[in-house]
Design a protein around this motif. Structure first.
Motif, PDB file in Angstrom:
ATOM      1  N   ARG A  10       0.842  -1.213   0.000  1.00  0.00           N
ATOM      2  CA  ARG A  10       0.000   0.000   0.000  1.00  0.00           C
ATOM      3  C   ARG A  10       0.866   1.248   0.000  1.00  0.00           C
ATOM      4  O   ARG A  10       0.534   2.238  -0.640  1.00  0.00           O
ATOM      5  N   LEU A  11       1.963   1.214   0.741  1.00  0.00           N
ATOM      6  CA  LEU A  11       2.877   2.346   0.763  1.00  0.00           C
ATOM      7  C   LEU A  11       3.444   2.608  -0.628  1.00  0.00           C
ATOM      8  O   LEU A  11       3.499   3.749  -1.087  1.00  0.00           O
ATOM      9  N   SER A  12       3.835   1.549  -1.313  1.00  0.00           N
ATOM     10  CA  SER A  12       4.336   1.680  -2.684  1.00  0.00           C
ATOM     11  C   SER A  12       3.271   2.278  -3.606  1.00  0.00           C
ATOM     12  O   SER A  12       3.559   3.175  -4.405  1.00  0.00           O
ATOM     13  N   ASP A  13       2.053   1.790  -3.482  1.00  0.00           N
ATOM     14  CA  ASP A  13       0.950   2.326  -4.297  1.00  0.00           C
ATOM     15  C   ASP A  13       0.708   3.802  -3.989  1.00  0.00           C
ATOM     16  O   ASP A  13       0.465   4.608  -4.899  1.00  0.00           O
ATOM     17  N   GLU A  14       0.774   4.172  -2.715  1.00  0.00           N
ATOM     18  CA  GLU A  14       0.549   5.566  -2.316  1.00  0.00           C
ATOM     19  C   GLU A  14       1.667   6.466  -2.841  1.00  0.00           C
ATOM     20  O   GLU A  14       1.412   7.577  -3.321  1.00  0.00           O
ATOM     21  N   ILE A  15       2.879   6.005  -2.761  1.00  0.00           N
ATOM     22  CA  ILE A  15       4.006   6.798  -3.280  1.00  0.00           C
ATOM     23  C   ILE A  15       3.853   6.985  -4.786  1.00  0.00           C
ATOM     24  O   ILE A  15       4.064   8.086  -5.308  1.00  0.00           O
ATOM     25  N   THR A  16       3.471   5.933  -5.478  1.00  0.00           N
ATOM     26  CA  THR A  16       3.254   6.027  -6.926  1.00  0.00           C
ATOM     27  C   THR A  16       2.161   7.045  -7.241  1.00  0.00           C
ATOM     28  O   THR A  16       2.297   7.866  -8.154  1.00  0.00           O
TER      29      THR A  16
END
Length: 127
Positions: A10-16
């Motif tokens: 989720r963190l990766s998706d949010e950063i993207t």
């Protein structure tokens, strides 16, 4: 109540998603603000480019361990290592231009009596 620490995915998706927002903002900023933002983005130590470079480097270290265990092919590790090296080299290449970007961003928008002459954008190949 949602968990305060997001999962890594989720963190990766949010950063993207936030990178997409940053890109959109960049397209709409006045030139002096855009140049300052670009200078911050390409910062090898504290900018987005530096963060991505460190992330890919860490991924390469993980992939090496997994390749040594046989869980990943050596090609995956080598590709991530090449990507980390390229990002690092790009960071060094761009680092020399950060000060010029900051300088342009500090100029008042109306201070230039005549616009600067455009730089040629065509690189000639020598044969």
């Amino acid at each position: 109540m949602p968990h305060p620490t997001p999962t890594p995915v989720r963190l990766s998706d949010e950063i993207t998603r936030q990178l997409g927002q940053l890109t959109e903002h960049l397209t709409q900023l006045p030139p002096h603000e855009a140049t300052l933002l670009i200078a911050r983005i390409i910062d090898r130590d504290d900018g987005v480019l530096g963060g991505v470079s460190r992330l890919v480097s860490t991924s390469s270290m993980f992939a090496k361990i997994q390749a040594e265990r046989g869980a990943l092919s050596a090609e995956v590790w080598l590709a991530l290592g090449r990507a980390a090296n390229e990002l690092d080299a790009i960071g060094w290449d761009l680092d020399e231009h950060r000060e010029a970007l900051r300088h342009v961003s500090k100029r008042p928008a109306t201070s230039a009596p005549k616009p600067p002459s455009p730089a040629p954008l065509v690189a000639r190949r020598h044969r």
